[in-house]
Design an enzyme around this catalytic site. Structure first.
Site, PDB file in Angstrom:
ATOM      1  N   ASP A 130       0.871  -1.176   0.000  1.00  0.00           N
ATOM      2  CA  ASP A 130       0.000   0.000   0.000  1.00  0.00           C
ATOM      3  C   ASP A 130       0.909   1.227   0.000  1.00  0.00           C
ATOM      4  O   ASP A 130       1.310   1.680   1.063  1.00  0.00           O
ATOM      5  CB  ASP A 130      -0.848   0.050   1.287  1.00  0.00           C
ATOM      6  CG  ASP A 130      -2.150  -0.707   1.169  1.00  0.00           C
ATOM      7  OD1 ASP A 130      -2.919  -0.399   0.255  1.00  0.00           O
ATOM      8  OD2 ASP A 130      -2.388  -1.592   2.001  1.00  0.00           O
ATOM      9  N   ARG A 176       4.197   2.707   2.935  1.00  0.00           N
ATOM     10  CA  ARG A 176       4.872   1.532   3.479  1.00  0.00           C
ATOM     11  C   ARG A 176       6.377   1.644   3.247  1.00  0.00           C
ATOM     12  O   ARG A 176       7.161   1.369   4.141  1.00  0.00           O
ATOM     13  CB  ARG A 176       4.330   0.253   2.825  1.00  0.00           C
ATOM     14  CG  ARG A 176       2.819   0.070   2.983  1.00  0.00           C
ATOM     15  CD  ARG A 176       2.385  -0.093   4.421  1.00  0.00           C
ATOM     16  NE  ARG A 176       0.933  -0.229   4.552  1.00  0.00           N
ATOM     17  CZ  ARG A 176       0.133   0.681   5.073  1.00  0.00           C
ATOM     18  NH1 ARG A 176       0.624   1.831   5.502  1.00  0.00           N
ATOM     19  NH2 ARG A 176      -1.162   0.474   5.160  1.00  0.00           N
ATOM     20  N   ARG A 202      -6.713  10.926   1.917  1.00  0.00           N
ATOM     21  CA  ARG A 202      -6.344   9.899   0.948  1.00  0.00           C
ATOM     22  C   ARG A 202      -7.093  10.101  -0.369  1.00  0.00           C
ATOM     23  O   ARG A 202      -6.740   9.480  -1.379  1.00  0.00           O
ATOM     24  CB  ARG A 202      -6.654   8.518   1.514  1.00  0.00           C
ATOM     25  CG  ARG A 202      -5.927   8.217   2.811  1.00  0.00           C
ATOM     26  CD  ARG A 202      -6.462   6.979   3.486  1.00  0.00           C
ATOM     27  NE  ARG A 202      -6.182   5.781   2.720  1.00  0.00           N
ATOM     28  CZ  ARG A 202      -6.739   4.595   2.953  1.00  0.00           C
ATOM     29  NH1 ARG A 202      -7.646   4.477   3.922  1.00  0.00           N
ATOM     30  NH2 ARG A 202      -6.425   3.550   2.218  1.00  0.00           N
ATOM     31  N   LYS A 248      -8.984   1.959  -5.567  1.00  0.00           N
ATOM     32  CA  LYS A 248      -9.762   1.488  -4.417  1.00  0.00           C
ATOM     33  C   LYS A 248     -10.585   2.638  -3.841  1.00  0.00           C
ATOM     34  O   LYS A 248     -10.312   3.800  -4.145  1.00  0.00           O
ATOM     35  CB  LYS A 248      -8.833   0.888  -3.357  1.00  0.00           C
ATOM     36  CG  LYS A 248      -7.792   1.891  -2.807  1.00  0.00           C
ATOM     37  CD  LYS A 248      -6.784   1.183  -1.916  1.00  0.00           C
ATOM     38  CE  LYS A 248      -5.792   2.176  -1.333  1.00  0.00           C
ATOM     39  NZ  LYS A 248      -4.716   1.518  -0.578  1.00  0.00           N
ATOM     40  N   HIS A 249     -11.627   2.365  -3.056  1.00  0.00           N
ATOM     41  CA  HIS A 249     -12.162   1.108  -2.562  1.00  0.00           C
ATOM     42  C   HIS A 249     -13.552   0.951  -3.167  1.00  0.00           C
ATOM     43  O   HIS A 249     -14.503   1.572  -2.695  1.00  0.00           O
ATOM     44  CB  HIS A 249     -12.265   1.130  -1.054  1.00  0.00           C
ATOM     45  CG  HIS A 249     -10.994   1.489  -0.337  1.00  0.00           C
ATOM     46  ND1 HIS A 249     -10.555   2.787  -0.163  1.00  0.00           N
ATOM     47  CD2 HIS A 249     -10.065   0.701   0.236  1.00  0.00           C
ATOM     48  CE1 HIS A 249      -9.421   2.791   0.504  1.00  0.00           C
ATOM     49  NE2 HIS A 249      -9.092   1.536   0.771  1.00  0.00           N
ATOM     50  N   HIS A 297     -12.201  -1.221   8.845  1.00  0.00           N
ATOM     51  CA  HIS A 297     -11.282  -2.030   9.648  1.00  0.00           C
ATOM     52  C   HIS A 297     -11.950  -2.461  10.949  1.00  0.00           C
ATOM     53  O   HIS A 297     -11.598  -3.492  11.529  1.00  0.00           O
ATOM     54  CB  HIS A 297     -10.017  -1.231   9.991  1.00  0.00           C
ATOM     55  CG  HIS A 297      -9.140  -0.939   8.818  1.00  0.00           C
ATOM     56  ND1 HIS A 297      -9.315   0.168   8.027  1.00  0.00           N
ATOM     57  CD2 HIS A 297      -8.074  -1.607   8.315  1.00  0.00           C
ATOM     58  CE1 HIS A 297      -8.398   0.174   7.076  1.00  0.00           C
ATOM     59  NE2 HIS A 297      -7.631  -0.884   7.231  1.00  0.00           N
ATOM     60  N   ASP A 337      -9.942  -5.870  -0.335  1.00  0.00           N
ATOM     61  CA  ASP A 337      -9.296  -5.267   0.813  1.00  0.00           C
ATOM     62  C   ASP A 337      -9.011  -6.400   1.801  1.00  0.00           C
ATOM     63  O   ASP A 337      -9.507  -7.524   1.652  1.00  0.00           O
ATOM     64  CB  ASP A 337     -10.205  -4.197   1.424  1.00  0.00           C
ATOM     65  CG  ASP A 337      -9.424  -3.092   2.125  1.00  0.00           C
ATOM     66  OD1 ASP A 337      -8.236  -3.315   2.431  1.00  0.00           O
ATOM     67  OD2 ASP A 337     -10.005  -2.024   2.382  1.00  0.00           O
TER      68      ASP A 337
END
Length: 468
Positions: free
Chosen positions: A70, A78, A140, A170-171, A183, A255
């Site tokens: 990601d 990351r 984002r 995404k998403h 999440h 995801d």
């Protein structure tokens, strides 16, 4: 088809993560048995040298596999998990509103990833952030206007894929109009079908038309499309809408299935079967997959084929779409140190031009008093993790106890809702005679004097240079 063949097909649809900074034996053995992908997370990184060794270890065992991360740039990073991203992120790029700048940022990210042998990036975020209080999208997103988001999504996809790395928009079908985090829960979108078509779906339609290699599903329920199933488990969403209406022919990636919105009630193996049956091709299992969890998911998929719950033809189609994705974007390693040091970074002046300022902020900037910057730690979402952020990432903040008489003070935070402690601290400092402003390092929620639309290292350097 033999049982071994079915098991290899099933392995070819899975994308586990793992714990540690080197590849565990079970993961390397899984490549020998058909595993086609692995996802790297910030917790797998302690240095770029170590990451280079890890990627080389994976590539030696699985030269044709998909290595994914990601790497959105901005707050979600990351590769730059230890220090913060050298790119400003989608919201800032959207406010710069130069498609070439957006494409260049994505190409810079792509060059860095490709140098490590990473060939699938789970980005860009194509969500339209239509809910200011959204706890997981926010900065984002490229913005709140669908056409605007679509234009920059296409630019980002093109820049990344021209660098040789597959993009993943995404998403799907859109996480921007939610006020909970998948999440932690199962969000629900209640917008009408007409609103969805003109807002949420528009950037994904544009990405599909531009040749995006993959699209990621979201664990949300969209009432107007399928009120009974999360998108990841919905044939209506994945086959009728994504494949049929939008004409997308690439790989459908889920995801992470360890998220509450996917497996909170049914477990990861059952979630994997449901996702494949609905039309997903590559299943992101989670960041801390163990050997036992991986085998349980693999066994669950194989058993579903044996029982008829998952048609063999659907599994074959999924595995072949994953294989085609890997073939279309073969890995190429390189001098990662050179790629990292040579990354194109937007001009700090261009980043600062996107900031919002109140009248009090203008007065504060004109005040010639020495400045102090205080940052308040703010709980973040799982997608961002524990990346250094805001002015603190630059090393140029002081604790509130370090503020001395005569200094003007900027309080930096993010997610500054009405109950955030930044407001009380600002009042206290003003009462003590300090000229004080509050800086929102995220999506604006009202009341802040400066809004930066991001907290990455690139944005924070531009902010601190302005404040100090």
């Amino acid at each position: 088809m033999t049982a071994v063949d079915v098991r290899r097909l099933a392995a070819g649809t899975l994308m586990p993560g793992f714990v540690g900074t080197s590849a565990p034996a079970w993961l390397l053995d899984a490549f020998d048995d058909g595993l086609a992908a692995v996802c790297l997370f910030g917790t797998n990184l302690v240095s770029w040298e170590q990451l280079g060794e890890l990627c080389a270890q994976l590539r030696e065992r699985a030269p044709q596999a998909l290595l994914s991360v990601d790497e959105e740039g901005g707050d979600v990073t990351r590769l730059h998990y230890l220090a913060g991203s050298n790119q400003p992120g989608n919201a800032v790029l959207g406010r710069i509103d130069d498609a070439h700048a957006t494409s260049s940022a994505a190409a810079a990210i792509g060059s860095e990833l490709a140098a490590f042998g990473i060939n699938l990036n789970l980005a860009p975020d194509a969500d339209v952030n239509s809910a200011d209080e959204n706890p997981v999208i926010g900065v984002r997103s490229f913005g709140a206007d669908p056409q605007h988001v679509a234009r920059h999504t296409v630019a980002w996809v093109e820049g990344l894929q021209q660098a040789g790395v597959a993009a993943c928009a995404k998403h799907f079908p859109g996480h921007g109009d939610t006020t909970s985090d998948s999440h932690l829960a199962l969000p629900r979108v209640s917008a009408s079908a007409q609103t969805l078509a003109g807002r949420e779906l528009l950037p994904f339609r544009a990405a599909a038309a531009a040749g995006v290699a993959s699209i990621m599903t979201s664990h949300i329920v969209v009432d107007a499309l399928d009120p009974d199933n999360p998108a990841t488990f919905s044939k209506i969403v994945l086959q009728d809408v994504l494949r049929g209406q939008l004409g997308f022919d690439g790989a459908v990636v889920t995801d992470a299935l360890d998220m509450v919105g996917a497996s909170g009630e049914i477990g990861i193996p059952a979630a994997a079967v449901r996702a494949l049956a609905a039309g997903a091709d590559l299943l992101c299992i989670g960041s801390e997959t163990t050997a036992e969890e991986y085998q349980a998911v693999l066994d669950g998929v194989v058993a579903a084929v044996a029982s008829g719950a998952l048609p063999l033809a659907r599994l074959w189609d999924a595995a072949n779409r994953v294989a085609r994705l890997a073939a279309d974007f073969p890995a190429r390693g390189g001098a990662y140190a050179g790629a990292l040091s040579g990354a194109a970074i937007p001009d700090p002046a261009a980043i600062r031009s996107t900031f919002q300022f109140s009248r009090d902020a203008q007065g504060w900037l004109e005040d010639v008093s020495p400045a102090a910057v205080v940052q308040l730690e703010t709980e973040t979402n799982y997608a961002v993790g524990t990346v250094p952020w805001g002015p603190a990432a630059t090393g140029r903040t002081v604790p509130v106890e370090g503020v001395v008489p005569g200094q003007k003070v900027a309080i930096a935070g993010r997610g500054l809702d009405a109950g955030h402690p930044a407001w009380v601290l600002a009042d206290d400092l003003r009462s003590a005679g300090h000229n004080t402003i509050v800086v929102e390092c995220g999506w604006p929620r009202g009341g802040a004097d400066i809004v930066t639309y991001g907290a990455s290292l690139a944005v924070s350097v531009a902010l601190v240079d302005l404040l100090m």
